[in-house]
Write a protein that holds these residues in place. Structure first.
Motif, PDB file in Angstrom:
ATOM      1  N   VAL A  33       0.834  -1.209   0.000  1.00 57.05           N
ATOM      2  CA  VAL A  33       0.000   0.000   0.000  1.00 57.05           C
ATOM      3  C   VAL A  33       0.865   1.254   0.000  1.00 57.05           C
ATOM      4  CG1 VAL A  33      -1.663   1.328   1.357  1.00 57.05           C
ATOM      5  CG2 VAL A  33      -1.972  -1.131   1.095  1.00 57.05           C
ATOM      6  N   LEU A  34       1.906   1.260   0.814  1.00 54.57           N
ATOM      7  CA  LEU A  34       2.797   2.415   0.897  1.00 54.57           C
ATOM      8  C   LEU A  34       3.562   2.626  -0.407  1.00 54.57           C
ATOM      9  CD1 LEU A  34       4.131   1.865   4.524  1.00 54.57           C
ATOM     10  CD2 LEU A  34       2.809   3.841   3.749  1.00 54.57           C
ATOM     11  N   ASP A  36       2.607   1.601  -3.399  1.00 51.42           N
ATOM     12  CA  ASP A  36       1.641   2.049  -4.409  1.00 51.42           C
ATOM     13  C   ASP A  36       1.421   3.558  -4.283  1.00 51.42           C
ATOM     14  OD1 ASP A  36       1.341  -0.520  -5.342  1.00 51.42           O
ATOM     15  OD2 ASP A  36      -0.561  -0.897  -4.312  1.00 51.42           O
ATOM     16  N   ALA A  37       1.272   4.032  -3.046  1.00 53.37           N
ATOM     17  CA  ALA A  37       1.066   5.460  -2.821  1.00 53.37           C
ATOM     18  C   ALA A  37       2.301   6.254  -3.230  1.00 53.37           C
ATOM     19  CB  ALA A  37       0.738   5.715  -1.347  1.00 53.37           C
ATOM     20  N   GLU A  58      -1.212   9.839   2.320  1.00 50.86           N
ATOM     21  CA  GLU A  58      -2.050   9.427   1.192  1.00 50.86           C
ATOM     22  C   GLU A  58      -2.357   7.930   1.222  1.00 50.86           C
ATOM     23  OE1 GLU A  58      -0.602  10.772  -2.556  1.00 50.86           O
ATOM     24  OE2 GLU A  58      -0.979  12.878  -2.080  1.00 50.86           O
ATOM     25  N   ALA A  59      -1.454   7.165   1.836  1.00 48.34           N
ATOM     26  CA  ALA A  59      -1.693   5.723   1.957  1.00 48.34           C
ATOM     27  C   ALA A  59      -2.558   5.385   3.162  1.00 48.34           C
ATOM     28  CB  ALA A  59      -0.354   4.992   2.073  1.00 48.34           C
ATOM     29  N   TYR A  61      -1.541   5.871   6.401  1.00 43.75           N
ATOM     30  CA  TYR A  61      -0.665   5.418   7.481  1.00 43.75           C
ATOM     31  C   TYR A  61       0.009   6.610   8.142  1.00 43.75           C
ATOM     32  CZ  TYR A  61      -1.067   0.543   6.046  1.00 43.75           C
ATOM     33  OH  TYR A  61      -1.549  -0.705   5.757  1.00 43.75           O
TER      34      TYR A  61
END
Length: 228
Positions: A33-34, A36-37, A58-59, A61
């Motif tokens: 996820v991180l 990808d962001a 944006e992710a 986190y």
């Protein structure tokens, strides 16, 4: 007269806000996820403007969670390059003709590297932060490419695949890495043209690897104007 309820009993229970720390994801899922962001942000804003805090937000986190997975921006860059390289390698494997022999596998893999990897938008953006500003340097510093090629070489059988006798797997892997980087650097004239690269590889590279290489062909076509 009835007593008013005390504040503790009157206040409704506070509901937890937001999603749980880490979004309920595993460590591997969180990294995905991180990253990808990070990729989205870098393509939209550039690498310098994509701060660790911005990417984390944006992710979904925290900044601390971002640094747990990627201690610094350089590590993030390296991980993004490695992931992109692995992705291209998987695409290459999926696009090779079924039942392709070693010669075709080597040639078509390197053609895709020369003609397509150099055009990857993320790698182009990240390459701006290397010393010489090239994708070749990004790839040269990426250990995952060497590991992938070494694993491929280890799966080969000299007798079955027609390799030259006496080739050492580690030497062969390094030769293939060097060839890929040479193509990415544009040292070979017109290497972004697939047909030129195929002719170059069959004429100059395959004879260094195969016991029965294909016959050489004219590699570079030039047009000359008659001078008067």
């Amino acid at each position: 007269m009835r007593k008013p309820p005390d504040a503790a009993s009157a206040a409704p229970p506070r509901r937890a806000r937001g999603r749980p720390v880490g979004g309920g994801n595993s460590a591997d899922q969180a990294r995905t996820v991180l990253m990808d962001a990070a990729e989205r942000s870098i393509l939209a804003r550039g690498f310098q403007a994509s701060t660790m805090e911005l990417i984390a937000r944006e992710a979904g986190y925290s900044r601390a969670a971002m640094y747990r997975h990627f201690p610094n921006r350089q590590r993030l860059l390296e991980e993004l390059v490695a992931r992109k390289t692995r992705g291209h390698q998987q695409e290459i494997g999926a696009r090779l003709p079924e039942g392709a022999g070693l010669a075709d596998m080597l040639v078509e893999s390197l053609v895709i590297v020369a003609a397509e990897l150099v055009e990857d938008p993320l790698l182009q953006t990240l390459s701006e932060h290397t010393e010489d500003g090239t994708i070749a340097q990004l790839i040269a510093n990426d250990r995952s490419l060497t590991e992938l090629i070494s694993a491929f070489v280890s799966s080969l059988d000299v007798d079955r695949d027609g390799l030259r006798d006496g080739l050492r797997p580690d030497d062969l892997a390094q030769f293939l890495v060097t060839t890929a980087i040479t193509l990415l650097m544009g040292v070979v004239p017109n290497s972004t043209d697939p047909q030129t690269t195929r002719r170059y590889l069959r004429t100059f590279v395959l004879p260094a690897l195969l016991s029965d290489p294909p016959a050489p062909v004219r590699v570079f076509t030039t047009s000359r104007r008659a001078s008067r």
